[in-house]
Design an enzyme around this catalytic site. Structure first.
Site, short mmCIF file in Angstrom:
data_model
loop_
_atom_site.label_atom_id
_atom_site.label_comp_id
_atom_site.label_asym_id
_atom_site.label_seq_id
_atom_site.Cartn_x
_atom_site.Cartn_y
_atom_site.Cartn_z
N HIS A 1 0.85 -1.19 0.00
CA HIS A 1 0.00 0.00 0.00
C HIS A 1 0.89 1.25 0.00
O HIS A 1 2.08 1.16 0.28
CB HIS A 1 -0.90 0.03 1.25
CG HIS A 1 -0.13 0.18 2.52
ND1 HIS A 1 0.55 -0.86 3.11
CD2 HIS A 1 0.13 1.26 3.30
CE1 HIS A 1 1.16 -0.43 4.20
NE2 HIS A 1 0.93 0.86 4.34
N ASP B 1 0.94 5.18 1.83
CA ASP B 1 0.27 5.90 2.92
C ASP B 1 -0.42 7.12 2.33
O ASP B 1 0.10 7.77 1.42
CB ASP B 1 1.29 6.31 3.99
CG ASP B 1 1.79 5.11 4.79
OD1 ASP B 1 1.28 3.98 4.56
OD2 ASP B 1 2.68 5.29 5.63
N HIS C 1 4.79 0.07 0.02
CA HIS C 1 5.53 -0.73 1.00
C HIS C 1 4.64 -1.82 1.56
O HIS C 1 3.42 -1.78 1.42
CB HIS C 1 6.11 0.17 2.11
CG HIS C 1 5.12 1.07 2.78
ND1 HIS C 1 4.67 2.24 2.22
CD2 HIS C 1 4.47 0.95 3.97
CE1 HIS C 1 3.81 2.82 3.02
NE2 HIS C 1 3.64 2.05 4.10
N ARG D 1 6.79 -8.77 15.78
CA ARG D 1 7.22 -7.43 15.40
C ARG D 1 6.22 -6.39 15.88
O ARG D 1 5.01 -6.58 15.77
CB ARG D 1 7.31 -7.38 13.88
CG ARG D 1 7.70 -6.05 13.32
CD ARG D 1 7.99 -6.21 11.83
NE ARG D 1 8.73 -5.06 11.34
CZ ARG D 1 8.17 -3.94 10.96
NH1 ARG D 1 6.86 -3.82 10.99
NH2 ARG D 1 8.91 -2.93 10.55
O1 LIG Z 1 4.78 -1.87 10.49
C1 LIG Z 1 5.39 -1.23 9.63
O2 LIG Z 1 6.61 -1.17 9.57
C2 LIG Z 1 4.66 -0.50 8.55
C3 LIG Z 1 3.32 -0.01 8.98
C4 LIG Z 1 2.64 0.69 7.87
O3 LIG Z 1 3.06 0.69 6.75
C5 LIG Z 1 1.40 1.41 8.15
O4 LIG Z 1 0.89 1.31 9.28
O5 LIG Z 1 0.91 2.09 7.23
FE LIG Z 2 2.11 2.22 5.55
#
Ligand SMILES: O=C(O)CCC(=O)C(=O)O
Ligand SMILES: [Fe+2]
Length: 236
Positions: free
Chosen positions: A117, A119, A172, A182
Site C-alpha cells: 500500500h 500511505d 511498502h 514485530r
Molecule cells: O509496520 C510497519 O513497519 C509498517 C506499517 C505501515 O506501513 C502502516 O501502518 O501504514
Molecule cells: Fe504504511
C-alpha cells in the site's frame, strides 16, 4: 475485544485498515489512536489506563514537534505559499498513531504481514525495532532494516499530489517472520480535513498540474473506494 474498532469508527483495536481490499487475512493487528487515547484505554484498563495514556500522549507530542518542523521544511522546498502552509503547526492537523503488532508466523511464505500500500498522509513517521518492512523500488522489494535510535519517514500520497509528483509515495509492505514477533508505531501526519491539496506548479520543468485539487476529506473517501487507483483517479 473491549476496544474493538466500530464499523464506522476510526479508533481502537482491529485488523489492518486496508484489509477490505484483499481477499486473504493479514498477519497483523493494531490499535489506532486519534487525539486522546483515554476513551479506548479506559475500556481496557478501567483502573489503570493513565500510564498508557501518558506514554502515548508524550509520544504523540514528540512526533508532532518533529512532524511540524519537517512539514515546514518540505513546504519551503516546494515553494508553497505562506497562505497555503498556514495549516502546519495548527491545532486541527489530521494526525493518528497506529500501534501495529505482527505475531510470529508458522508459514511466513504463505502469509502477508501488511499488504502492499501507499500511505495517504503527507508523511508517516515510523518506529520499528525489527525487520520485515519492504519498499517497492523499480519492481523489486527492498528490505528496510531498522537502525537503533532512528525513525523511518514514508512520504505519502498528499505530498505526492502537493509536490506535483516530485516526491513519490512509495509502495511498502510488511512480511511476517517465523521466529520474531514485530511491533511498530506509525504516526500519520496530514493537513486538516477541509484543506485543499493542490499541486505546486513552479518553473518551466514543472508547469503542468498532474493532479486536480482535492480536499483531504475527499481524497480519504476516494482512497477508501479506489485504494491503489486513487492517484490515477485524480490525475489530470
Ligand atoms: O509496520 C510497519 O513497519 C509498517 C506499517 C505501515 O506501513 C502502516 O501502518 O501504514
Ligand atoms: Fe504504511
Amino acid at each position: 475485544m473491549k476496544a474493538l474498532r466500530s464499523p464506522t469508527g476510526a479508533t481502537g483495536y482491529g485488523v489492518a485498515r486496508i484489509s477490505p481490499f484483499f481477499s486473504k487475512s493479514m498477519w497483523n493487528e493494531g490499535f489506532t489512536i486519534i487525539g486522546s487515547p483515554s476513551h479506548d484505554a479506559k475500556k481496557l484498563w478501567p483502573d489503570d489506563y493513565q500510564q498508557f495514556c501518558e506514554t502515548m500522549e508524550k509520544y504523540e507530542k514528540q512526533m508532532r514537534r518533529i512532524a511540524d518542523r519537517l512539514a515546514e521544511m518540505m513546504m519551503e522546498v516546494l515553494e508553497i505559499s505562506e497562505k497555503k502552509r498556514k495549516w502546519v503547526g495548527a491545532s486541527d492537523v489530521s494526525a493518528a498513531l497506529q500501534l501495529n503488532f505482527y505475531p510470529t508466523c508458522p508459514e511466513p511464505n504463505r502469509a502477508m504481514g501488511l499488504a502492499p500500500h501507499t500511505d495517504t498522509s503527507i508523511f508517516t513517521i515510523l518506529k520499528a525495532k525489527s525487520s520485515g518492512l519492504q519498499i517497492l523500488k523499480e519492481g523489486k522489494w527492498i528490505p528496510v532494516h531498522p537502525h537503533p535510535n532512528t525513525l523511518i519517514v514514508h512520504t505519502g500520497d498528499f505530498l505526492r499530489i502537493m509536490s506535483n509528483a516530485r516526491f513519490c509515495s512509495p509502495t511498502h509492505r510488511v512480511v511476517p517472520n517465523e521466529n520474531d514477533e514485530r511491533y511498530s508505531i506509525a504516526y500519520f501526519y496530514s493537513p486538516p480535513t477541509d484543506y485543499v491539496v493542490s499541486p505546486s506548479v513552479t518553473g518551466d520543468l514543472n508547469s503542468v498540474a498532474r493532479f486536480r485539487d482535492v480536499t483531504v476529506k475527499e481524497f480519504i473517501g476516494i482512497k477508501a473506494q479506489k485504494f491503489g487507483e486513487s492517484l490515477s483517479f485524480i490525475s489530470t
